[in-house]
Motif scaffolding. Structure first.
Motif, PDB file in Angstrom:
ATOM      1  N   ASN A 272       0.803  -1.211   0.000  1.00  7.40           N
ATOM      2  CA  ASN A 272       0.000   0.000   0.000  1.00  7.40           C
ATOM      3  C   ASN A 272       0.838   1.265   0.000  1.00  7.40           C
ATOM      4  OD1 ASN A 272      -2.485  -1.232  -0.197  1.00  7.40           O
ATOM      5  ND2 ASN A 272      -2.681  -1.450   2.018  1.00  7.40           N
ATOM      6  N   SER A 273       2.152   1.149   0.106  1.00  6.27           N
ATOM      7  CA  SER A 273       3.000   2.334   0.107  1.00  6.27           C
ATOM      8  C   SER A 273       3.430   2.731  -1.305  1.00  6.27           C
ATOM      9  CB  SER A 273       4.230   2.100   0.983  1.00  6.27           C
ATOM     10  OG  SER A 273       5.011   1.047   0.461  1.00  6.27           O
ATOM     11  N   VAL A 274       3.145   1.913  -2.288  1.00 11.58           N
ATOM     12  CA  VAL A 274       3.519   2.215  -3.673  1.00 11.58           C
ATOM     13  C   VAL A 274       2.594   3.301  -4.208  1.00 11.58           C
ATOM     14  CG1 VAL A 274       3.666   1.279  -6.012  1.00 11.58           C
ATOM     15  CG2 VAL A 274       4.393  -0.104  -4.077  1.00 11.58           C
ATOM     16  N   THR A 275       3.181   4.399  -4.703  1.00 13.11           N
ATOM     17  CA  THR A 275       2.362   5.494  -5.230  1.00 13.11           C
ATOM     18  C   THR A 275       2.433   5.623  -6.745  1.00 13.11           C
ATOM     19  OG1 THR A 275       4.157   7.073  -4.881  1.00 13.11           O
ATOM     20  CG2 THR A 275       2.529   6.835  -3.092  1.00 13.11           C
ATOM     21  N   SER A 276       3.416   4.967  -7.351  1.00 21.98           N
ATOM     22  CA  SER A 276       3.490   5.006  -8.811  1.00 21.98           C
ATOM     23  C   SER A 276       4.085   3.707  -9.342  1.00 21.98           C
ATOM     24  CB  SER A 276       4.320   6.203  -9.289  1.00 21.98           C
ATOM     25  OG  SER A 276       5.670   6.040  -8.928  1.00 21.98           O
ATOM     26  N   ILE A 277       3.690   3.384 -10.549  1.00 20.91           N
ATOM     27  CA  ILE A 277       4.289   2.261 -11.256  1.00 20.91           C
ATOM     28  C   ILE A 277       5.234   2.896 -12.258  1.00 20.91           C
ATOM     29  CG2 ILE A 277       3.880   0.286 -12.756  1.00 20.91           C
ATOM     30  CD1 ILE A 277       1.164   0.006 -11.351  1.00 20.91           C
ATOM     31  N   GLY A 278       6.512   2.668 -12.092  1.00 23.91           N
ATOM     32  CA  GLY A 278       7.538   3.362 -12.865  1.00 23.91           C
ATOM     33  C   GLY A 278       7.614   2.950 -14.328  1.00 23.91           C
ATOM     34  N   ASP A 279       8.388   3.739 -15.064  1.00 20.62           N
ATOM     35  CA  ASP A 279       8.615   3.474 -16.479  1.00 20.62           C
ATOM     36  C   ASP A 279       9.157   2.061 -16.669  1.00 20.62           C
ATOM     37  OD1 ASP A 279       7.929   6.122 -16.679  1.00 20.62           O
ATOM     38  OD2 ASP A 279       9.913   6.823 -17.280  1.00 20.62           O
ATOM     39  N   TRP A 280       8.566   1.338 -17.589  1.00 18.62           N
ATOM     40  CA  TRP A 280       8.991  -0.015 -17.957  1.00 18.62           C
ATOM     41  C   TRP A 280       8.951  -1.020 -16.807  1.00 18.62           C
ATOM     42  CZ3 TRP A 280       9.321  -1.317 -22.919  1.00 18.62           C
ATOM     43  CH2 TRP A 280       9.499  -0.299 -23.852  1.00 18.62           C
ATOM     44  N   ALA A 281       8.235  -0.741 -15.734  1.00 16.16           N
ATOM     45  CA  ALA A 281       8.225  -1.607 -14.550  1.00 16.16           C
ATOM     46  C   ALA A 281       7.906  -3.069 -14.878  1.00 16.16           C
ATOM     47  CB  ALA A 281       7.227  -1.080 -13.522  1.00 16.16           C
ATOM     48  N   PHE A 282       6.945  -3.289 -15.737  1.00 12.92           N
ATOM     49  CA  PHE A 282       6.558  -4.650 -16.103  1.00 12.92           C
ATOM     50  C   PHE A 282       6.663  -4.864 -17.617  1.00 12.92           C
ATOM     51  CE2 PHE A 282       4.424  -3.711 -12.114  1.00 12.92           C
ATOM     52  CZ  PHE A 282       4.726  -4.836 -11.361  1.00 12.92           C
ATOM     53  N   GLY A 283       7.380  -4.008 -18.299  1.00 14.52           N
ATOM     54  CA  GLY A 283       7.504  -4.099 -19.750  1.00 14.52           C
ATOM     55  C   GLY A 283       7.946  -5.474 -20.212  1.00 14.52           C
ATOM     56  N   TYR A 284       7.220  -5.979 -21.171  1.00 16.65           N
ATOM     57  CA  TYR A 284       7.508  -7.262 -21.829  1.00 16.65           C
ATOM     58  C   TYR A 284       7.511  -8.449 -20.873  1.00 16.65           C
ATOM     59  CZ  TYR A 284       8.026  -4.560 -25.978  1.00 16.65           C
ATOM     60  OH  TYR A 284       7.765  -3.713 -27.023  1.00 16.65           O
ATOM     61  N   CYS A 285       6.691  -8.386 -19.836  1.00 19.98           N
ATOM     62  CA  CYS A 285       6.460  -9.552 -18.978  1.00 19.98           C
ATOM     63  C   CYS A 285       5.384 -10.384 -19.682  1.00 19.98           C
ATOM     64  CB  CYS A 285       5.992  -9.128 -17.586  1.00 19.98           C
ATOM     65  SG  CYS A 285       7.274  -8.368 -16.601  1.00 19.98           S
ATOM     66  N   HIS A 286       5.806 -11.223 -20.600  1.00 25.03           N
ATOM     67  CA  HIS A 286       4.887 -11.948 -21.479  1.00 25.03           C
ATOM     68  C   HIS A 286       3.967 -12.914 -20.752  1.00 25.03           C
ATOM     69  CE1 HIS A 286       6.677 -10.244 -25.042  1.00 25.03           C
ATOM     70  NE2 HIS A 286       7.876 -10.585 -24.611  1.00 25.03           N
ATOM     71  N   SER A 287       4.312 -13.352 -19.567  1.00 25.65           N
ATOM     72  CA  SER A 287       3.478 -14.313 -18.830  1.00 25.65           C
ATOM     73  C   SER A 287       2.460 -13.640 -17.901  1.00 25.65           C
ATOM     74  CB  SER A 287       4.356 -15.252 -18.003  1.00 25.65           C
ATOM     75  OG  SER A 287       5.181 -16.014 -18.850  1.00 25.65           O
ATOM     76  N   LEU A 288       2.548 -12.336 -17.753  1.00 24.77           N
ATOM     77  CA  LEU A 288       1.629 -11.605 -16.878  1.00 24.77           C
ATOM     78  C   LEU A 288       0.228 -11.616 -17.495  1.00 24.77           C
ATOM     79  CD1 LEU A 288       1.565  -9.808 -14.302  1.00 24.77           C
ATOM     80  CD2 LEU A 288       1.971  -7.859 -15.803  1.00 24.77           C
ATOM     81  N   THR A 289      -0.772 -12.152 -16.757  1.00 24.86           N
ATOM     82  CA  THR A 289      -2.124 -12.260 -17.303  1.00 24.86           C
ATOM     83  C   THR A 289      -3.129 -11.295 -16.681  1.00 24.86           C
ATOM     84  OG1 THR A 289      -2.675 -14.049 -15.779  1.00 24.86           O
ATOM     85  CG2 THR A 289      -1.836 -14.682 -17.959  1.00 24.86           C
ATOM     86  N   SER A 290      -2.893 -10.875 -15.438  1.00 21.84           N
ATOM     87  CA  SER A 290      -3.815  -9.919 -14.823  1.00 21.84           C
ATOM     88  C   SER A 290      -3.077  -9.055 -13.809  1.00 21.84           C
ATOM     89  CB  SER A 290      -4.994 -10.636 -14.153  1.00 21.84           C
ATOM     90  OG  SER A 290      -4.579 -11.322 -13.014  1.00 21.84           O
ATOM     91  N   VAL A 291      -3.609  -7.841 -13.622  1.00 23.33           N
ATOM     92  CA  VAL A 291      -3.001  -6.887 -12.702  1.00 23.33           C
ATOM     93  C   VAL A 291      -4.114  -6.148 -11.957  1.00 23.33           C
ATOM     94  CG1 VAL A 291      -1.655  -4.754 -12.534  1.00 23.33           C
ATOM     95  CG2 VAL A 291      -0.972  -6.515 -14.154  1.00 23.33           C
TER      96      VAL A 291
END
Length: 163
Positions: free
Chosen positions: A1-20
């Motif tokens: 809960n302390s995360v305030t931003s998702i940075g540039d390219w944080a999950f870029g090209y994570c091909h197996s990621l299906t939901s967020v």
């Protein structure tokens, strides 16, 4: 809960990621944060988010639906570019602008729901001709004429009032 931003390219090209599911503490999604996540089918963006940066979901070819929350002020260029499975888009009430190619090459697009009674500034190239020709734009009751008279929005061939 302390995360305030998702940075540039944080999950870029994570091909197996299906939901967020982005937590309520996040206020911004950075440049290309989820770009190229080709298996991403579902993403929840909370009302706390006020900025979606360029290329944020670029080339997420399995994403079928996106709800841009009411507090997002701008949809940057190429944010959802080439989301080829994207069928439904809901755009919240606070959007002040939709920039170049934000939803270009989203050729499966069927429905665009806009919640703001005032037509938002939209770049003429925010959507591709396929979307303008084939998708239905749903606008609040009593607002059809305003959208039909506004550059960018008036390119949609099917504009329907909806509650």
């Amino acid at each position: 809960n302390s995360v305030t931003s998702i940075g540039d390219w944080a999950f870029g090209y994570c091909h197996s990621l299906t939901s967020v599911t982005i937590p309520n503490s996040v206020t911004s999604i950075g440049n290309a944060a989820f770009s190229g996540c080709s298996s991403l089918e579902y993403v929840y963006i909370p009302e706390s988010v006020v900025m979606i940066d360029g290329n944020a979901f670029f080339d997420c070819t399995s994403l079928t639906e996106i709800v841009v929350p009411n507090n997002v002020e701008s949809i940057a260029s190429y944010s959802f570019y080439r989301c080829t499975a994207l069928k439904n888009v809901t755009i919240g009430k606070s959007i002040s602008e939709i920039n170049l190619n934000a939803f270009s090459n989203c050729n499966a697009l069927e429905n665009v729901y806009v919640l703001d009674v005032e037509p938002t500034s939209i770049n003429q190239g925010a959507f591709t001709n396929n979307a303008y020709d084939n998708a239905t734009l749903y606008v609040p009751v009593g607002c059809r004429e305003a959208y039909m008279a506004t550059d960018g929005w008036k390119k949609f061939k099917n504009i329907i009032e909806s509650r």
